[in-house]
Design a protein around this motif. Structure first.
Motif, PDB file in Angstrom:
ATOM      1  N   ASP A   7      -8.003  -2.602  -5.864  1.00  0.00           N
ATOM      2  CA  ASP A   7      -7.482  -1.418  -5.183  1.00  0.00           C
ATOM      3  C   ASP A   7      -7.899  -1.420  -3.723  1.00  0.00           C
ATOM      4  OD1 ASP A   7      -6.353  -0.667  -7.526  1.00  0.00           O
ATOM      5  OD2 ASP A   7      -7.904   0.787  -8.065  1.00  0.00           O
ATOM      6  N   ASP A  11      -5.478  -1.335  -0.372  1.00  0.00           N
ATOM      7  CA  ASP A  11      -5.658  -0.439   0.776  1.00  0.00           C
ATOM      8  C   ASP A  11      -5.839  -1.219   2.071  1.00  0.00           C
ATOM      9  OD1 ASP A  11      -5.365   1.812  -0.732  1.00  0.00           O
ATOM     10  OD2 ASP A  11      -7.503   2.086  -1.106  1.00  0.00           O
TER      11      ASP A  11
ATOM     12  N   LYS B  50      -1.063  -4.494 -13.123  1.00  0.00           N
ATOM     13  CA  LYS B  50      -1.501  -3.889 -11.868  1.00  0.00           C
ATOM     14  C   LYS B  50      -0.323  -3.306 -11.105  1.00  0.00           C
ATOM     15  CE  LYS B  50      -4.592  -2.686  -9.129  1.00  0.00           C
ATOM     16  NZ  LYS B  50      -5.790  -1.954  -9.563  1.00  0.00           N
ATOM     17  N   LEU B  54       0.284   0.602 -10.120  1.00  0.00           N
ATOM     18  CA  LEU B  54       0.422   1.151  -8.759  1.00  0.00           C
ATOM     19  C   LEU B  54       1.500   2.218  -8.696  1.00  0.00           C
ATOM     20  CD1 LEU B  54      -0.407   0.938  -5.725  1.00  0.00           C
ATOM     21  CD2 LEU B  54       1.507  -0.629  -5.457  1.00  0.00           C
TER      22      LEU B  54
END
Lengths: 232, 232
Positions: A7, A11, B50, B54
């Motif tokens: 994650d 970002d 994943k 998201l």
DNA sequence: ATGCTGTAAAGATCAGACGTTTGAGGTCAG
DNA sequence: CTGACCTCAAACGTCTGATCTTTACAGCAT
């Protein structure tokens, strides 16, 4: 609360793009290098890249490299279609209601802004439908008709939103119902009315017909969902 | 054209959900099992998971398992905010134009549908702002005000769309400009006008004020973007 | 100049090991 | 009997490193 490194990577890559460090079209460092730079393993990085790739932010080309997409609204928003596919039954009505707001607005804008050439093409599309079209042809034609109008609004975001809101899945379901009910000719007349209004450059009229058109579908769907017959 | 196994996995998981095999809230087989069942390695499967995570389709909990989310529109659509963050400068206007279409519509619906309690809460929010609010307070308050109204439309999709369209990033940028221009009081008066219209249960008036409100921001932004001064 | 071909670079996939977190069940004191 | 605490197995998180596939590009032959 520990944040997964993946994650974090998402970002960070996002930040690199938003900050301008990575411009649209730019190429990312190769996986191994980027992984080292972001301080994680290649596997974890790949998860992040895959996620950003699904929403069309990154474009990964095997044997070449990973690139930032153009980030055009239409690209990013077409991921919306993917999301819409997950919704069924009752929520479809909510989507259709939004479409009833957006599509007339787009149609009105199109009536003012479309070029004569684009209007001519719209006419071509509508006239290209034979007298006994198959279900497949109906869906394709309908889709193309509405997409051209949406594009004619001149607003890429609006266009993508309208397109995404009625995903292929939804559209197919609705058309199945429409044909079964013998309402094909009525739909066709409405398309004709919308096009006429655009050809006459009358935004208000175009908007009204578009509202009638979508509201008709909405009403039919509301009735259908209400009756327990059509679970599918 | 060979399709990556990861993309296949995404499609298969999606299909399992859409087909109803995996209901909202359902738990997926553990990674190792699912990987075997789909015929790929755990690493590749994780990339697929994943990506779906998201966009809030899957919810992965370490030490527990992977679950299908509720698939509520608000969940899936808030991924929209993530996407919007990538857009800057000119495209922001397109987003704002769409907001000028959606938000008045939502406001009108809210004026008809909101409960008296919800309207009272809206009043509380608006009145809670002090005489000399900080920039931070202004943004928070503005966001809450508009979100309550959007929720009041009774359409979850419309609500999420309105919220997502003006992501935190965009909103912050706009407010910075508004405060610098000393237009805070004017904005506040417009909020008051919108609320009054809702309290009086006058959808048309509420819609008009909402249009004026958003159009004002739009106009300011158009002017600002036009002048080369504010590259940032 | 054109077309073919070899090769290096970069992503795709896999296998396996080990770390970390969490939920659940069991234990024991009150 | 109940509640707090503890233990542990299950499941996700992460890393390493090897191998396969695809692609762009340069160099060669025509």
């Amino acid at each position: 609360m520990r944040v997964p490194v993946t994650d974090e990577a998402i970002d960070k890559i996002k930040a690199m793009i938003v900050s301008g460090e990575l411009r649209p079209g730019a190429r990312l460092p190769k996986e191994a290098d980027l992984a080292e730079r972001l301080g994680l393993s290649r596997s974890s990085l790949r998860e992040a890249v895959k996620a950003l790739s699904l929403i069309r932010v990154l474009d990964v080309r095997q044997g070449d490299g990973t690139y930032v997409t153009s980030l055009e609204p239409d690209l990013l928003l077409d991921a919306l279609g993917f999301v819409v596919d997950f919704h069924q039954d009752n929520t479809v009505l909510d989507f259709l209601e939004v479409r009833r707001i957006l599509e007339p607005a787009a149609t009105a804008m199109a009536a003012s802004l479309m070029s004569d050439e684009d209007i001519a093409r719209l006419r071509t599309v509508l006239d290209s439908l034979g007298d006994e079209p198959t279900l497949e042809e109906l869906i394709t034609n309908d889709l193309e008709f509405h997409q051209l109008i949406a594009a004619g609004s001149g607003n890429a975001v609006l266009c993508s939103l309208v397109e995404g809101l009625s995903g292929p899945t939804t559209r197919a379901r609705i058309w199945r119902g429409v044909t079964e009910e013998g309402a094909v000719s009525r739909t066709r007349e409405q398309h004709e009315a919308i096009l006429s209004a655009i050809e006459s450059r009358r935004p208000d009229l175009a908007q009204a017909w578009a509202t009638v058109h979508v509201a008709g579908v909405e009403q039919w769907l509301r009735k259908t969902l209400g009756s327990p017959v059509s679970a599918l």
